[in-house]
Write a protein that holds these residues in place. Structure first.
Motif, PDB file in Angstrom:
ATOM      1  N   LEU A   1     -27.056 -45.329  27.495  1.00  0.00           N
ATOM      2  CA  LEU A   1     -27.184 -43.873  27.492  1.00  0.00           C
ATOM      3  C   LEU A   1     -25.825 -43.196  27.328  1.00  0.00           C
ATOM      4  N   GLN A   2     -24.793 -43.764  27.909  1.00  0.00           N
ATOM      5  CA  GLN A   2     -23.449 -43.213  27.738  1.00  0.00           C
ATOM      6  C   GLN A   2     -23.029 -43.270  26.267  1.00  0.00           C
ATOM      7  N   LYS A   3     -23.362 -44.371  25.606  1.00  0.00           N
ATOM      8  CA  LYS A   3     -23.040 -44.526  24.188  1.00  0.00           C
ATOM      9  C   LYS A   3     -23.816 -43.504  23.350  1.00  0.00           C
ATOM     10  N   SER A   4     -25.100 -43.316  23.657  1.00  0.00           N
ATOM     11  CA  SER A   4     -25.919 -42.351  22.919  1.00  0.00           C
ATOM     12  C   SER A   4     -25.415 -40.930  23.130  1.00  0.00           C
ATOM     13  N   THR A   5     -24.992 -40.632  24.350  1.00  0.00           N
ATOM     14  CA  THR A   5     -24.473 -39.303  24.656  1.00  0.00           C
ATOM     15  C   THR A   5     -23.238 -38.994  23.809  1.00  0.00           C
ATOM     16  N   ALA A   6     -22.332 -39.958  23.716  1.00  0.00           N
ATOM     17  CA  ALA A   6     -21.128 -39.776  22.888  1.00  0.00           C
ATOM     18  C   ALA A   6     -21.502 -39.593  21.423  1.00  0.00           C
ATOM     19  N   PHE A   7     -22.518 -40.322  20.972  1.00  0.00           N
ATOM     20  CA  PHE A   7     -22.993 -40.235  19.592  1.00  0.00           C
ATOM     21  C   PHE A   7     -23.595 -38.856  19.311  1.00  0.00           C
TER      22      PHE A   7
ATOM     23  N   PHE B  82     -29.723 -24.533  22.621  1.00  0.00           N
ATOM     24  CA  PHE B  82     -29.388 -25.956  22.551  1.00  0.00           C
ATOM     25  C   PHE B  82     -27.929 -26.115  22.980  1.00  0.00           C
ATOM     26  N   PHE B  83     -27.700 -26.902  24.004  1.00  0.00           N
ATOM     27  CA  PHE B  83     -26.343 -27.123  24.512  1.00  0.00           C
ATOM     28  C   PHE B  83     -26.054 -28.617  24.548  1.00  0.00           C
ATOM     29  N   ILE B  84     -24.944 -29.025  23.946  1.00  0.00           N
ATOM     30  CA  ILE B  84     -24.558 -30.426  23.961  1.00  0.00           C
ATOM     31  C   ILE B  84     -23.521 -30.628  25.056  1.00  0.00           C
ATOM     32  N   ASP B  85     -23.892 -31.390  26.069  1.00  0.00           N
ATOM     33  CA  ASP B  85     -23.008 -31.687  27.198  1.00  0.00           C
ATOM     34  C   ASP B  85     -22.306 -33.007  26.922  1.00  0.00           C
ATOM     35  N   LYS B  86     -20.980 -32.995  26.974  1.00  0.00           N
ATOM     36  CA  LYS B  86     -20.222 -34.198  26.631  1.00  0.00           C
ATOM     37  C   LYS B  86     -20.511 -35.362  27.564  1.00  0.00           C
ATOM     38  N   ASP B  87     -21.005 -35.072  28.772  1.00  0.00           N
ATOM     39  CA  ASP B  87     -21.255 -36.131  29.757  1.00  0.00           C
ATOM     40  C   ASP B  87     -22.718 -36.557  29.857  1.00  0.00           C
ATOM     41  N   SER B  88     -23.637 -35.670  29.484  1.00  0.00           N
ATOM     42  CA  SER B  88     -25.042 -36.000  29.738  1.00  0.00           C
ATOM     43  C   SER B  88     -26.008 -35.717  28.596  1.00  0.00           C
ATOM     44  N   GLY B  89     -25.501 -35.236  27.439  1.00  0.00           N
ATOM     45  CA  GLY B  89     -26.376 -35.169  26.281  1.00  0.00           C
ATOM     46  C   GLY B  89     -26.855 -33.784  25.898  1.00  0.00           C
TER      47      GLY B  89
ATOM     48  N   HIS C 236     -26.395 -39.091  41.444  1.00  0.00           N
ATOM     49  CA  HIS C 236     -26.969 -39.891  40.371  1.00  0.00           C
ATOM     50  C   HIS C 236     -26.195 -39.711  39.063  1.00  0.00           C
ATOM     51  N   ASN C 237     -26.366 -40.683  38.183  1.00  0.00           N
ATOM     52  CA  ASN C 237     -25.911 -40.540  36.802  1.00  0.00           C
ATOM     53  C   ASN C 237     -26.991 -39.762  36.060  1.00  0.00           C
ATOM     54  N   LYS C 238     -26.718 -38.491  35.803  1.00  0.00           N
ATOM     55  CA  LYS C 238     -27.714 -37.622  35.189  1.00  0.00           C
ATOM     56  C   LYS C 238     -27.533 -37.580  33.675  1.00  0.00           C
ATOM     57  N   PHE C 239     -28.667 -37.639  32.969  1.00  0.00           N
ATOM     58  CA  PHE C 239     -28.675 -37.474  31.522  1.00  0.00           C
ATOM     59  C   PHE C 239     -29.795 -36.511  31.151  1.00  0.00           C
ATOM     60  N   SER C 240     -29.652 -35.861  30.022  1.00  0.00           N
ATOM     61  CA  SER C 240     -30.666 -34.898  29.590  1.00  0.00           C
ATOM     62  C   SER C 240     -31.963 -35.625  29.228  1.00  0.00           C
ATOM     63  N   PRO C 241     -33.108 -34.937  29.376  1.00  0.00           N
ATOM     64  CA  PRO C 241     -34.376 -35.535  28.953  1.00  0.00           C
ATOM     65  C   PRO C 241     -34.354 -35.999  27.501  1.00  0.00           C
TER      66      PRO C 241
ATOM     67  N   PRO D 283     -23.825 -29.040  35.314  1.00  0.00           N
ATOM     68  CA  PRO D 283     -22.593 -28.448  35.865  1.00  0.00           C
ATOM     69  C   PRO D 283     -21.611 -28.024  34.782  1.00  0.00           C
ATOM     70  N   ASN D 284     -21.518 -28.794  33.693  1.00  0.00           N
ATOM     71  CA  ASN D 284     -20.591 -28.441  32.618  1.00  0.00           C
ATOM     72  C   ASN D 284     -20.949 -27.118  31.953  1.00  0.00           C
ATOM     73  N   LEU D 285     -22.243 -26.817  31.853  1.00  0.00           N
ATOM     74  CA  LEU D 285     -22.657 -25.538  31.277  1.00  0.00           C
ATOM     75  C   LEU D 285     -22.310 -24.389  32.226  1.00  0.00           C
ATOM     76  N   ILE D 286     -22.452 -24.619  33.522  1.00  0.00           N
ATOM     77  CA  ILE D 286     -22.074 -23.600  34.503  1.00  0.00           C
ATOM     78  C   ILE D 286     -20.569 -23.330  34.427  1.00  0.00           C
ATOM     79  N   ILE D 287     -19.782 -24.392  34.301  1.00  0.00           N
ATOM     80  CA  ILE D 287     -18.327 -24.236  34.169  1.00  0.00           C
ATOM     81  C   ILE D 287     -17.991 -23.434  32.912  1.00  0.00           C
ATOM     82  N   LYS D 288     -18.697 -23.730  31.825  1.00  0.00           N
ATOM     83  CA  LYS D 288     -18.463 -23.013  30.572  1.00  0.00           C
ATOM     84  C   LYS D 288     -18.772 -21.528  30.720  1.00  0.00           C
TER      85      LYS D 288
END
Length: 417
Positions: A188-194, A276-283, A365-370, A323-328
């Motif tokens: 999932l980390q690899k897919s997120t970066a992709f 649509f928001f792309i989060d660098k950590d979770s997709g 937890h390690n959170k990722f987007s649906p 959290p990254n979207l809130i920071i943004k």
């Protein structure tokens, strides 16, 4: 069998139920939870099921997780067992082997194998056969795995039903895909970066606001980009004139669930803005009313946009907002913290306090987007490629006729349960 642990799990659950019933704040909050979700309570077991779901999955009206509230009120209670309850999740498991006191099963959510010990005697679970599927809640304690609840059982030939329930659970508990499976976590980390690389390279930004009527088209185009198909698009393609206002979206009907899980946004009767928001950590996140939220922040007022208060509450408490979207947004809008404080009647000093309050689960937890979770789910891939061939045969089967699943049992003694 670890009898002491089984007793500890059962007694803790009883303690939590009694606490909710007798605590003045939680008892009222639970009543509101029942009212909002329109649960049909006919028996005591129905009430207990709702209580357990409320305790393990929900937050109070003040956005405090029920289990955290219990810990605050009972600081001396065994934190280890409470943390185990926090990490429990629902999924569908395929029974590979029936042992004396446990099941050897594969969790369809994370594709890992477990030995699962039920909290009741195996003789009480005779309806569960080899290669059947069970929808259940799993809990881990001292490196041993237990079945806290069993909600449903599907015969071995009812893959469609089992897969559909798995996808529902994945969307509710996206963290379950990587729990106890480091290989899946790296995938999932690899897919997120992709996803992140493709999104930024294509659109030169990390956020796009469009309408729900164009959301399906966006997903189709972005999927083509992921598959390296030749396609020339820009964010301007999805620009649309839409009135910014917030309203509560109706829950998707059960029969339309798979369509809505894969997309299906244009099916809504009312048009609404979709972000649509792309989060660098979770997709990749698909966030209804993100444009409306932005307009509220730009106006620096809760009066100019219809249902502005409700929109901000939705944004801050939604699992779709990372959290990254809130920071943004805090960096983007100078009035972000004052408006959040006004809506929630708080006194947050900085964005770290806000994230700690609204997104505490992200530290556990390690959170990722649906979207990332489903993209990496073999079950979702299989589900979208098969049909529910048994649906009509089940509807037309008499109670005393052979069960369509092929078990050899009468329908009333098998899948009808």
């Amino acid at each position: 069998m670890p009898v002491e642990t089984l007793n500890l799990i059962s007694s803790t659950m009883d303690t939590l139920i009694d606490f909710v019933i007798n605590d003045e704040i939680l008892s009222k909050d639970f009543e509101k939870y029942l009212e909002i979700n329109n649960f049909n309570i006919e028996r005591q077991t129905d009430l207990n099921d709702c209580l357990i779901g409320y305790i393990l999955d929900e937050r109070t009206q003040n956005n405090t997780r029920v289990l955290d509230y219990f810990s605050q009120k009972n600081p001396d209670y065994d934190k280890k067992i409470i943390n185990s309850f926090k990490n429990s999740f629902k999924s569908v498991f395929k029974i590979n082997k029936i042992l004396k006191n446990a099941y050897s099963a594969t969790c369809l959510a994370n594709e890992a194998d477990f030995e699962l010990i039920p909290l009741v005697k195996m003789t009480n679970l005779r309806q569960i056969g080899l290669y059947d599927y069970i929808k259940a809640r799993m809990i881990e304690f001292n490196n041993t795995f237990y079945l806290l609840e069993i909600f449903d059982c599907f015969g071995q030939f009812r893959e469609y039903n089992a897969y559909a329930e798995t996808v529902k659970c994945l969307i509710k508990y996206p963290e379950s895909q990587t729990m106890y499976n480091d290989k899946k976590l790296k995938e999932l980390q690899k897919s997120t970066a992709f996803f992140n690389e493709k999104f930024i390279k294509t659109f030169s930004c990390d956020e796009i606001i469009t309408s729900n009527t164009l959301a399906d088209e966006f997903l189709k185009d972005f999927n083509n980009i992921l598959e390296n198909k030749s396609i020339d698009i820009s964010k301007e393609k999805y620009e649309t004139n839409i009135e910014y206002k917030y309203f509560e979206l109706e829950n998707s009907k059960e029969k339309d669930f798979i369509k809505n899980a894969a997309g299906g946004f244009s099916a809504s009767e009312k048009p609404y803005d979709t972000g649509f928001f792309i989060d660098k950590d979770s997709g990749l996140y698909i966030i209804p009313f993100l444009g409306t939220f932005n307009e509220i922040m730009k106006s620096n007022s809760l009066e100019t946009i219809e249902n502005a208060n409700e929109c901000i509450k939705y944004f801050m408490t939604s699992d779709k907002v990372s959290p990254n979207l809130i920071i943004k947004k805090e960096k983007e809008f100078k009035n972000f913290i004052p408006l959040i404080n006004k809506v929630f009647d708080k006194d947050f000093k900085d964005v770290r306090e806000i994230i700690s309050f609204f997104k505490s689960d992200w530290t556990i937890h390690n959170k990722f987007s649906p979207a990332i979770v489903l993209y990496n789910s073999k079950i979702f891939e299989k589900l979208t490629g098969i049909e529910n061939k048994n649906e009509k045969s089940y509807e037309n089967t008499g109670r005393n006729e052979p069960c369509p699943c092929g078990s050899g049992k009468k329908y009333k003694n098998c899948c009808l349960k």
